[in-house]
Scaffold this motif. Structure first.
Motif, PDB file in Angstrom:
ATOM      1  N   UNK A  68       6.855 -17.223  -7.269  1.00 15.64           N
ATOM      2  CA  UNK A  68       5.561 -17.040  -6.539  1.00 15.64           C
ATOM      3  C   UNK A  68       4.676 -16.513  -7.229  1.00 15.64           C
ATOM      4  N   UNK A  69       3.385 -16.896  -7.416  1.00 16.34           N
ATOM      5  CA  UNK A  69       2.314 -16.219  -7.977  1.00 16.34           C
ATOM      6  C   UNK A  69       1.248 -15.636  -6.577  1.00 16.34           C
ATOM      7  N   UNK A  70       1.491 -14.308  -6.534  1.00 17.08           N
ATOM      8  CA  UNK A  70       0.727 -13.729  -5.057  1.00 17.08           C
ATOM      9  C   UNK A  70      -0.477 -13.257  -5.279  1.00 17.08           C
ATOM     10  N   UNK A  71      -1.303 -13.700  -6.541  1.00 18.44           N
ATOM     11  CA  UNK A  71      -2.622 -13.240  -6.753  1.00 18.44           C
ATOM     12  C   UNK A  71      -3.692 -13.471  -5.833  1.00 18.44           C
ATOM     13  N   UNK A  91      13.861 -14.590  -5.421  1.00 20.01           N
ATOM     14  CA  UNK A  91      12.390 -14.674  -5.221  1.00 20.01           C
ATOM     15  C   UNK A  91      11.831 -13.939  -6.333  1.00 20.01           C
ATOM     16  N   UNK A  92      10.967 -14.336  -7.240  1.00 19.96           N
ATOM     17  CA  UNK A  92      10.211 -13.482  -8.074  1.00 19.96           C
ATOM     18  C   UNK A  92       8.866 -13.754  -7.684  1.00 19.96           C
ATOM     19  N   UNK A  93       7.976 -12.492  -7.442  1.00 23.38           N
ATOM     20  CA  UNK A  93       6.826 -12.623  -7.037  1.00 23.38           C
ATOM     21  C   UNK A  93       5.999 -11.795  -8.194  1.00 23.38           C
ATOM     22  N   UNK A  94       5.141 -12.755  -8.784  1.00 28.11           N
ATOM     23  CA  UNK A  94       3.934 -12.118  -9.715  1.00 28.11           C
ATOM     24  C   UNK A  94       2.998 -11.797  -8.867  1.00 28.11           C
ATOM     25  N   UNK A  95       2.314 -10.462  -9.087  1.00 30.01           N
ATOM     26  CA  UNK A  95       1.109  -9.867  -8.567  1.00 30.01           C
ATOM     27  C   UNK A  95       1.657  -9.602  -6.939  1.00 30.01           C
ATOM     28  N   UNK A  96       2.784  -9.148  -6.756  1.00 28.19           N
ATOM     29  CA  UNK A  96       3.321  -9.135  -5.468  1.00 28.19           C
ATOM     30  C   UNK A  96       3.574  -7.821  -4.898  1.00 28.19           C
ATOM     31  N   UNK A  97       3.069  -6.777  -5.521  1.00 32.64           N
ATOM     32  CA  UNK A  97       3.075  -5.399  -4.969  1.00 32.64           C
ATOM     33  C   UNK A  97       2.381  -5.395  -3.614  1.00 32.64           C
ATOM     34  N   UNK A  98       2.904  -4.691  -2.658  1.00 32.70           N
ATOM     35  CA  UNK A  98       2.406  -4.432  -1.500  1.00 32.70           C
ATOM     36  C   UNK A  98       2.355  -5.347  -0.522  1.00 32.70           C
ATOM     37  N   UNK A  99       3.024  -6.565  -0.964  1.00 34.25           N
ATOM     38  CA  UNK A  99       3.278  -7.637  -0.199  1.00 34.25           C
ATOM     39  C   UNK A  99       4.689  -7.739   0.556  1.00 34.25           C
ATOM     40  N   UNK A 100       5.588  -7.019   0.303  1.00 31.93           N
ATOM     41  CA  UNK A 100       7.004  -7.250   0.546  1.00 31.93           C
ATOM     42  C   UNK A 100       7.520  -5.911   1.207  1.00 31.93           C
ATOM     43  N   UNK A 101       6.664  -4.949   1.856  1.00 29.10           N
ATOM     44  CA  UNK A 101       7.286  -3.777   2.435  1.00 29.10           C
ATOM     45  C   UNK A 101       8.257  -3.933   3.420  1.00 29.10           C
ATOM     46  N   UNK A 102       8.311  -5.125   3.977  1.00 27.30           N
ATOM     47  CA  UNK A 102       9.072  -5.171   5.226  1.00 27.30           C
ATOM     48  C   UNK A 102      10.551  -5.539   4.712  1.00 27.30           C
ATOM     49  N   UNK A 103      10.775  -5.964   3.394  1.00 28.68           N
ATOM     50  CA  UNK A 103      12.237  -6.355   2.792  1.00 28.68           C
ATOM     51  C   UNK A 103      12.984  -5.246   2.706  1.00 28.68           C
ATOM     52  N   UNK A 104      14.123  -5.291   2.934  1.00 32.71           N
ATOM     53  CA  UNK A 104      15.240  -4.292   3.076  1.00 32.71           C
ATOM     54  C   UNK A 104      15.312  -3.657   1.413  1.00 32.71           C
ATOM     55  N   UNK A 105      15.616  -4.397   0.333  1.00 33.54           N
ATOM     56  CA  UNK A 105      15.593  -4.041  -0.799  1.00 33.54           C
ATOM     57  C   UNK A 105      14.986  -4.949  -2.023  1.00 33.54           C
ATOM     58  N   UNK A 106      14.445  -4.475  -2.947  1.00 36.69           N
ATOM     59  CA  UNK A 106      13.889  -5.071  -3.734  1.00 36.69           C
ATOM     60  C   UNK A 106      13.685  -4.563  -5.280  1.00 36.69           C
ATOM     61  N   UNK A 107      13.463  -5.402  -6.267  1.00 39.65           N
ATOM     62  CA  UNK A 107      13.265  -4.638  -7.610  1.00 39.65           C
ATOM     63  C   UNK A 107      11.692  -4.728  -8.079  1.00 39.65           C
ATOM     64  N   UNK A 108      11.151  -3.596  -8.467  1.00 42.27           N
ATOM     65  CA  UNK A 108      10.041  -3.683  -8.929  1.00 42.27           C
ATOM     66  C   UNK A 108       9.822  -3.501 -10.557  1.00 42.27           C
ATOM     67  N   UNK A 109       9.163  -4.637 -11.184  1.00 35.95           N
ATOM     68  CA  UNK A 109       9.193  -4.371 -12.683  1.00 35.95           C
ATOM     69  C   UNK A 109       7.740  -4.352 -13.074  1.00 35.95           C
TER      70      UNK A 109
END
Length: 156
Positions: A68-71, A91-109
């Protein structure tokens, strides 16, 4: 970035979400290309800038990769409108910071490319054309695991 992506891809599975943050030319798509190789998905993995999301099916019976390119997305509701299979895919989301707060777990790189390490747009274009000939530049990564999936560490 490509080799690191391969290592991450070998450790990820269905339900994993990776949020990539970094300036233009930092290596987000190159990392994702490697991740796709590590997962064994059909390629080529390219930036989904104009289509917002691309799905790459597995060639080895594993989870597909959704890139995903969430820009251009305004908020998490627009991400939800894409109706992505978060549970059955990586799922890999470029520019996705702040868009997935409802997810249970995620990696932030977060990928940091030192200032003066080259021209981001030119390097990104060259990397897309030929990964093997792309310039090798230093990068610093900050990897943070969020939620129960990553409580024992990211690469454990």
């Amino acid at each position: 970035m490509h080799e690191l992506g391969i290592e991450f891809g070998r450790r990820l599975g269905a339900g994993d979400l990776v949020i990539l943050t970094g300036e233009l030319g930092a290596g987000k798509t190159t990392f994702t290309r490697g991740l796709g190789e590590g997962l064994g998905v059909r390629g080529p993995v390219q930036s989904p800038t104009f289509v917002i999301a691309r799905t790459h099916p597995s060639l080895v019976g594993g989870a597909p990769l959704i890139h995903v390119d969430a820009y251009r997305l305004a908020d998490s509701s627009e991400l939800e409108d894409l109706d992505l299979d978060f549970d059955g895919s990586v799922v890999v989301a470029e520019w996705g910071a702040g868009l997935v707060d409802a997810r249970d777990s995620w990696l932030e790189i977060v990928i940091d490319r030192p200032v003066g390490a080259g021209d981001g747009e030119a390097d990104a274009a060259e990397a897309d054309d030929n990964v093997a000939e792309a310039p090798i530049e230093p990068r610093a990564l900050t990897v943070t695991g969020h939620g129960p999936r990553w409580q024992d560490g990211v690469l454990a």
